[in-house]
Design a protein around this motif. Structure first.
Motif, PDB file in Angstrom:
ATOM      1  N   ALA A 131       0.835  -1.198   0.000  1.00  0.00           N
ATOM      2  CA  ALA A 131       0.000   0.000   0.000  1.00  0.00           C
ATOM      3  C   ALA A 131       0.872   1.250   0.000  1.00  0.00           C
ATOM      4  O   ALA A 131       0.562   2.255  -0.657  1.00  0.00           O
ATOM      5  CB  ALA A 131      -0.920   0.006   1.213  1.00  0.00           C
ATOM      6  N   LEU A 132       1.971   1.191   0.744  1.00  0.00           N
ATOM      7  CA  LEU A 132       2.894   2.339   0.790  1.00  0.00           C
ATOM      8  C   LEU A 132       3.443   2.637  -0.605  1.00  0.00           C
ATOM      9  O   LEU A 132       3.455   3.786  -1.068  1.00  0.00           O
ATOM     10  CB  LEU A 132       4.036   2.024   1.762  1.00  0.00           C
ATOM     11  N   GLY A 162       0.828   4.161  -2.702  1.00  0.00           N
ATOM     12  CA  GLY A 162       0.637   5.585  -2.385  1.00  0.00           C
ATOM     13  C   GLY A 162       1.705   6.443  -3.034  1.00  0.00           C
ATOM     14  O   GLY A 162       1.410   7.504  -3.609  1.00  0.00           O
ATOM     15  N   ALA A 212      -4.607  -1.877  13.487  1.00  0.00           N
ATOM     16  CA  ALA A 212      -4.689  -1.050  12.278  1.00  0.00           C
ATOM     17  C   ALA A 212      -5.535   0.185  12.515  1.00  0.00           C
ATOM     18  O   ALA A 212      -5.196   1.286  12.056  1.00  0.00           O
ATOM     19  CB  ALA A 212      -5.259  -1.867  11.124  1.00  0.00           C
ATOM     20  N   PHE A 246      -3.712   2.856  14.288  1.00  0.00           N
ATOM     21  CA  PHE A 246      -2.700   3.439  13.405  1.00  0.00           C
ATOM     22  C   PHE A 246      -3.328   4.509  12.505  1.00  0.00           C
ATOM     23  O   PHE A 246      -2.864   5.658  12.462  1.00  0.00           O
ATOM     24  CB  PHE A 246      -2.080   2.314  12.565  1.00  0.00           C
ATOM     25  N   VAL A 247      -4.392   4.144  11.826  1.00  0.00           N
ATOM     26  CA  VAL A 247      -5.001   5.082  10.877  1.00  0.00           C
ATOM     27  C   VAL A 247      -5.607   6.269  11.603  1.00  0.00           C
ATOM     28  O   VAL A 247      -5.414   7.433  11.201  1.00  0.00           O
ATOM     29  CB  VAL A 247      -6.052   4.354  10.020  1.00  0.00           C
ATOM     30  N   PHE A 279      -2.949   8.575  12.839  1.00  0.00           N
ATOM     31  CA  PHE A 279      -2.326   9.299  11.722  1.00  0.00           C
ATOM     32  C   PHE A 279      -3.200  10.474  11.276  1.00  0.00           C
ATOM     33  O   PHE A 279      -2.744  11.625  11.222  1.00  0.00           O
ATOM     34  CB  PHE A 279      -2.089   8.317  10.572  1.00  0.00           C
ATOM     35  N   ARG A 296      -7.281  -5.154   7.657  1.00  0.00           N
ATOM     36  CA  ARG A 296      -6.362  -5.099   6.513  1.00  0.00           C
ATOM     37  C   ARG A 296      -6.656  -3.907   5.598  1.00  0.00           C
ATOM     38  O   ARG A 296      -5.731  -3.177   5.240  1.00  0.00           O
ATOM     39  CB  ARG A 296      -6.420  -6.423   5.738  1.00  0.00           C
ATOM     40  N   VAL A 303      -8.039  -1.123   6.307  1.00  0.00           N
ATOM     41  CA  VAL A 303      -7.714   0.116   7.019  1.00  0.00           C
ATOM     42  C   VAL A 303      -6.201   0.327   7.043  1.00  0.00           C
ATOM     43  O   VAL A 303      -5.703   1.435   6.816  1.00  0.00           O
ATOM     44  CB  VAL A 303      -8.305   0.071   8.447  1.00  0.00           C
ATOM     45  N   LEU A 304      -5.488  -0.764   7.290  1.00  0.00           N
ATOM     46  CA  LEU A 304      -4.020  -0.669   7.292  1.00  0.00           C
ATOM     47  C   LEU A 304      -3.521  -0.236   5.916  1.00  0.00           C
ATOM     48  O   LEU A 304      -2.658   0.646   5.799  1.00  0.00           O
ATOM     49  CB  LEU A 304      -3.427  -2.029   7.670  1.00  0.00           C
ATOM     50  N   ALA A 305      -4.099  -0.839   4.877  1.00  0.00           N
ATOM     51  CA  ALA A 305      -3.685  -0.490   3.512  1.00  0.00           C
ATOM     52  C   ALA A 305      -3.979   0.975   3.238  1.00  0.00           C
ATOM     53  O   ALA A 305      -3.138   1.701   2.685  1.00  0.00           O
ATOM     54  CB  ALA A 305      -4.419  -1.373   2.513  1.00  0.00           C
ATOM     55  N   GLY A 309      -4.205   3.412   5.399  1.00  0.00           N
ATOM     56  CA  GLY A 309      -3.282   4.254   6.176  1.00  0.00           C
ATOM     57  C   GLY A 309      -1.929   4.345   5.498  1.00  0.00           C
ATOM     58  O   GLY A 309      -1.366   5.432   5.330  1.00  0.00           O
ATOM     59  N   CYS A 310      -1.422   3.188   5.071  1.00  0.00           N
ATOM     60  CA  CYS A 310      -0.107   3.187   4.430  1.00  0.00           C
ATOM     61  C   CYS A 310      -0.152   3.960   3.115  1.00  0.00           C
ATOM     62  O   CYS A 310       0.788   4.681   2.763  1.00  0.00           O
ATOM     63  CB  CYS A 310       0.367   1.761   4.194  1.00  0.00           C
ATOM     64  N   LEU A 311      -1.283   3.807   2.413  1.00  0.00           N
ATOM     65  CA  LEU A 311      -1.455   4.546   1.159  1.00  0.00           C
ATOM     66  C   LEU A 311      -1.377   6.050   1.413  1.00  0.00           C
ATOM     67  O   LEU A 311      -0.669   6.793   0.718  1.00  0.00           O
ATOM     68  CB  LEU A 311      -2.806   4.178   0.547  1.00  0.00           C
ATOM     69  N   LEU A 312      -2.079   6.482   2.427  1.00  0.00           N
ATOM     70  CA  LEU A 312      -2.100   7.901   2.770  1.00  0.00           C
ATOM     71  C   LEU A 312      -0.701   8.395   3.148  1.00  0.00           C
ATOM     72  O   LEU A 312      -0.269   9.473   2.719  1.00  0.00           O
ATOM     73  CB  LEU A 312      -3.064   8.151   3.939  1.00  0.00           C
TER      74      LEU A 312
END
Lengths: 110, 301
Positions: free
Chosen positions: A6-7, A10, A54, A57-58, A61, B48, B50-52, B54-57
């Protein structure tokens, strides 16, 4: 695994979309970056501590970014913009350092 | 995670200690505690995605910031270096053109001397005129006057940021100082003068623009060395006795400027740059000629 994917997605989206940052958003960009780094380091550390969630975390952030932007916005309106930005960067910077130290202890046992 | 040591004392200090010791978001610990209470379902369905998200953001924000910073910074640097490069290339072009002009000038002189070799007095008259006009390099005895700005910046009592000295404090010599010395030397009988190796002619201007002294539109910086060719004995005697010299002697002790002059048995002065020649021409025949045309009264209505 999914996080790294995902990183990368992004980063790719940012490179491909090439969004121009509106002028009114410019002062918040550095704060957003520091908030994002703080969330990342906090997440990695929680993962190593075995308590990663998760949702936390979100939410941490997004709320970090919102609150940091709010503080800078208030500071701009009240005439203490630069100083409040410094305060946000210092606080988040200390957290990043602390989390990085914890990550280091986890990884190297030192 | 170790619990922070209980701290009693100044609340501000305890806040700082808390900040340094509790670097992890407390939400993680709370979520872990909640999960420990309910051992079932260790993972939610939305974890999963949500984690994706967050990492995307995170990646998106970081790359936007990077692109933004690097797009803005090199643009300014690029413009600066671009301008500097253009100035340098223009300077190089000007220098090359100057060399070409010098070479052509030498050819012209050579051709002219060859053409005038039979004309006798004309050639001698021409070289005398050239000497007076500063068109040729000259050598001879003379006087060297040097004006120097104060060596150490004088403490600024005036405004400006702390730690900086306004340019006017370090560069107190201006065009007026150079000009007065030059004029004094002319009146003392100098035959040729150069300022910082720029030859002065009868059309030369010593000006001041943007904290720089301009001699014939060429900026020069201190120390200002004024070299004058002439009868060195009488030149220096008259210069020493002049009001200008005594004024700068006084300023030497008052302002700390450097003012020295000396006699020299041999000075080499360069030729001035070829001046733009302007000729007076008679107006063309179609134009009204006041000598012959009698103004005829025209009926106004």
């Amino acid at each position: 695994m999914i996080a790294a994917l995902a990183l990368a997605l992004g980063v790719l989206a940012g490179v491909l979309l090439h969004p121009t940052v509106p002028t009114w958003m410019e002062p918040y960009l550095p704060i957003a970056v520091v908030a994002a780094l703080d969330a990342v380091f906090g997440g990695v550390r929680a993962r190593l501590d075995g308590i990663f969630v998760a949702k936390v975390f979100v939410v941490s952030f997004v709320s970090n970014i919102v609150v940091a932007a709010l503080i800078v916005f208030l500071g701009d309106k009240l005439g203490v913009g630069g100083q409040l930005s410094t305060a946000v960067v210092v606080v988040l910077g200390i957290r990043i350092f602390g989390n990085a130290a914890a990550i280091r202890r986890h990884l190297f046992r030192a | 995670m170790s619990t922070p040591p209980p701290y009693s004392g100044n609340p501000a200090t305890s806040l700082l200690v808390d900040l340094v010791t509790n670097t992890l978001d407390p939400g993680y610990a709370e979520a872990a505690a909640r999960r420990a209470e309910r051992p079932g379902s260790p993972q939610r369905w939305y974890d999963r995605p949500v984690l994706a998200l967050g990492c995307l953001l995170v990646g998106f924000v970081l790359v936007i910031a990077y692109l933004h910073t690097n797009r803005a910074a090199p643009a300014a640097a690029r413009i600066t270096s671009d301008l500097a490069g253009r100035v340098r290339s223009a300077q190089a072009t000007a220098a090359a053109l100057g060399r070409t002009a010098d070479g052509l000038d030498a050819t012209v002189k050579q051709q002219r001397n060859a053409a005038l070799s039979g004309a006798g007095g004309l050639s001698a008259a021409l070289s005398a005129e050239e000497l007076a006009a500063g068109a040729v390099a000259v050598t001879g005895p003379g006087v060297v006057v040097t004006l120097t700005d104060p060596p150490t910046p004088t403490a600024s009592a005036a405004g400006g940021r702390a730690g900086t000295t306004p340019l006017s404090a370090t560069h107190i010599l201006t065009d007026r100082d150079v000009r007065s010395v030059v004029n004094e030397l002319w009146s003392d009988g100098a035959e040729a003068i150069s300022v910082n190796n720029i030859r002065l002619t009868s059309t030369s201007a010593i000006r001041f623009a943007g904290q720089a002294v301009l001699v014939d539109f060429e900026p020069i910086i201190g120390p200002y060395q004024i070299r004058a060719i002439g009868d060195s004995g009488s030149l220096i005697t008259r210069f020493v006795q002049s009001a200008v010299a005594s004024r700068y002697q006084t300023l030497t002790s008052a302002d700390g400027i450097g003012f020295t002059f000396s006699e020299s048995s041999k000075l080499n002065l360069p030729a001035s740059e070829a001046p733009d020649l302007r000729y007076a021409t008679a107006p063309s025949s179609t134009a009204p000629r006041p000598t012959t045309a009698v103004p005829t009264p025209t009926p106004t209505r």
